[in-house]
Scaffold this motif. Structure first.
Motif, PDB file in Angstrom:
ATOM      1  N   LYS A   1      49.455  43.322  37.701  1.00 33.06           N
ATOM      2  CA  LYS A   1      49.213  42.019  38.550  1.00 33.06           C
ATOM      3  C   LYS A   1      49.870  42.258  39.701  1.00 33.06           C
ATOM      4  O   LYS A   1      51.094  43.189  39.851  1.00 33.06           O
ATOM      5  CB  LYS A   1      49.575  40.823  37.804  1.00 33.06           C
ATOM      6  CG  LYS A   1      48.815  40.604  36.554  1.00 33.06           C
ATOM      7  CD  LYS A   1      49.482  39.315  35.951  1.00 33.06           C
ATOM      8  CE  LYS A   1      48.724  39.265  34.498  1.00 33.06           C
ATOM      9  NZ  LYS A   1      49.382  37.692  33.679  1.00 33.06           N
TER      10      LYS A   1
ATOM     11  N   SER B   1      45.161  44.953  38.122  1.00 35.62           N
ATOM     12  CA  SER B   1      43.926  44.529  37.384  1.00 35.62           C
ATOM     13  C   SER B   1      43.646  42.977  37.599  1.00 35.62           C
ATOM     14  O   SER B   1      42.386  42.785  37.484  1.00 35.62           O
ATOM     15  CB  SER B   1      44.168  44.706  35.857  1.00 35.62           C
ATOM     16  OG  SER B   1      44.503  45.873  35.576  1.00 35.62           O
ATOM     17  N   LYS B   2      44.669  42.544  38.334  1.00 30.64           N
ATOM     18  CA  LYS B   2      44.136  40.981  38.811  1.00 30.64           C
ATOM     19  C   LYS B   2      45.423  40.587  39.812  1.00 30.64           C
ATOM     20  O   LYS B   2      46.394  40.984  39.976  1.00 30.64           O
ATOM     21  CB  LYS B   2      44.643  40.165  37.369  1.00 30.64           C
ATOM     22  CG  LYS B   2      44.512  38.437  37.657  1.00 30.64           C
ATOM     23  CD  LYS B   2      44.795  37.713  36.605  1.00 30.64           C
ATOM     24  CE  LYS B   2      44.604  36.316  36.717  1.00 30.64           C
ATOM     25  NZ  LYS B   2      44.829  35.576  35.310  1.00 30.64           N
ATOM     26  N   THR B   3      44.721  40.113  41.074  1.00 32.53           N
ATOM     27  CA  THR B   3      45.678  39.358  41.830  1.00 32.53           C
ATOM     28  C   THR B   3      45.803  37.974  41.642  1.00 32.53           C
ATOM     29  O   THR B   3      44.851  37.122  41.451  1.00 32.53           O
ATOM     30  CB  THR B   3      44.637  39.599  43.074  1.00 32.53           C
ATOM     31  OG1 THR B   3      44.353  41.018  43.569  1.00 32.53           O
ATOM     32  CG2 THR B   3      45.590  39.091  44.332  1.00 32.53           C
TER      33      THR B   3
ATOM     34  N   GLN C   1      42.398  45.220  44.027  1.00 34.97           N
ATOM     35  CA  GLN C   1      41.958  44.768  42.667  1.00 34.97           C
ATOM     36  C   GLN C   1      40.737  45.548  42.282  1.00 34.97           C
ATOM     37  O   GLN C   1      39.770  45.469  42.859  1.00 34.97           O
ATOM     38  CB  GLN C   1      41.808  43.165  42.584  1.00 34.97           C
ATOM     39  CG  GLN C   1      41.304  42.634  41.096  1.00 34.97           C
ATOM     40  CD  GLN C   1      40.999  41.251  40.914  1.00 34.97           C
ATOM     41  OE1 GLN C   1      42.008  40.539  41.742  1.00 34.97           O
ATOM     42  NE2 GLN C   1      40.164  40.882  40.232  1.00 34.97           N
TER      43      GLN C   1
ATOM     44  N   GLN D   1      38.418  46.966  38.714  1.00 36.00           N
ATOM     45  CA  GLN D   1      37.986  46.901  37.099  1.00 36.00           C
ATOM     46  C   GLN D   1      37.931  48.359  36.558  1.00 36.00           C
ATOM     47  O   GLN D   1      37.380  49.271  37.215  1.00 36.00           O
ATOM     48  CB  GLN D   1      36.531  46.435  37.091  1.00 36.00           C
ATOM     49  CG  GLN D   1      36.387  45.000  37.432  1.00 36.00           C
ATOM     50  CD  GLN D   1      37.328  44.115  36.783  1.00 36.00           C
ATOM     51  OE1 GLN D   1      37.300  44.330  35.506  1.00 36.00           O
ATOM     52  NE2 GLN D   1      37.798  43.141  37.382  1.00 36.00           N
TER      53      GLN D   1
END
Length: 230
Positions: free
Chosen positions: A161, A193-195, A218, A220
């Motif tokens: 993250k 993977s995530k912001t 970010q 996938q």
């Protein structure tokens, strides 16, 4: 307003030009920024110097980059394993240069660059071919070899993250070389993977402060079967 997550992967990587020196995070496939590597391949740059713990696995990620012929030299500690056939073929054909660095020395030399140190003395490699031509010194009853910092133009790393300031947290052993590479490169690009929003990351859990990161992207994951050692 600082927003290091405001650009797409192509725009961010377009800064990388032919002849660049690039650190790529990962211990084997764990923590390897595979999507950044794929985008780097699409960019079509060449004559690269790559710094990584390994020299690629099978035909994806770093091995896929090597297979394109874009890499002139690789600096690593563990170039050969059961699925390193891409590197093996290139090396035996004289199409890639190898600088072999013991794993501990690799980490310490990257850390030295990130900390602004001029050099370091290490006992690892003393009396071997790896120490030929290098300065040595006897200190407090032990023999040491002088090694210089390893720095790079760019670091491509993977985190779990990140926020718009570039603060990063990692997933377990996928952290590996990421934090020290971020410190040792002029420009660090992290795939996450995530912001998350500012304040969502616990300050006590942030491993890489945003001061060491210029861009986060970010993505996938394209390789859902890549293992992470837990």
């Amino acid at each position: 307003m600082i927003n290091k997550a405001d650009k797409g992967i192509t725009d961010v990587l377009s800064q990388i030009k032919d002849g660049a020196t690039i650190m790529i995070g990962g211990f084997g496939t764990a923590g390897q920024p595979a999507e950044l590597i794929d985008a780097l391949i699409d960019l079509g740059v060449k004559d690269l110097v790559i710094i990584n713990n390994n020299a690629g696995n099978a035909d994806h990620g770093l091995a896929k980059l090597l297979k394109t012929g874009a890499v002139r030299k690789i600096i690593c500690s563990f170039p050969r394993q059961s699925d390193s056939w891409v590197f093996d073929e290139l090396y035996h054909a004289g199409k890639i240069e190898l600088e072999l660095v013991p794993q501990g020395n690799l980490a310490c030399r990257i850390q030295a660059a990130g900390m602004g140190l001029g050099a370091l003395y290490t006992p690892t490699g003393f009396g071997t071919l790896l120490a030929e031509g290098k300065e040595t010194r006897h200190i407090d009853g032990k023999d040491y070899v002088l090694e210089y910092p390893i720095k790079a133009d760019f670091a491509l790393i993977k985190a779990d993250k990140g926020d718009r300031w570039g603060n990063l947290v990692y997933r377990k052993s996928a952290r590996n070389f990421g934090p020290i590479m971020a410190m040792a490169a002029d420009i660090t690009i992290a795939q996450v993977s995530k912001t998350v929003e500012l304040g969502e990351l616990d300050p006590e859990h942030i491993i890489t402060p945003g001061i060491f990161v210029q861009h986060i992207v970010q993505v996938q994951p394209a390789h859902s079967n890549v293992a992470v050692i837990t």
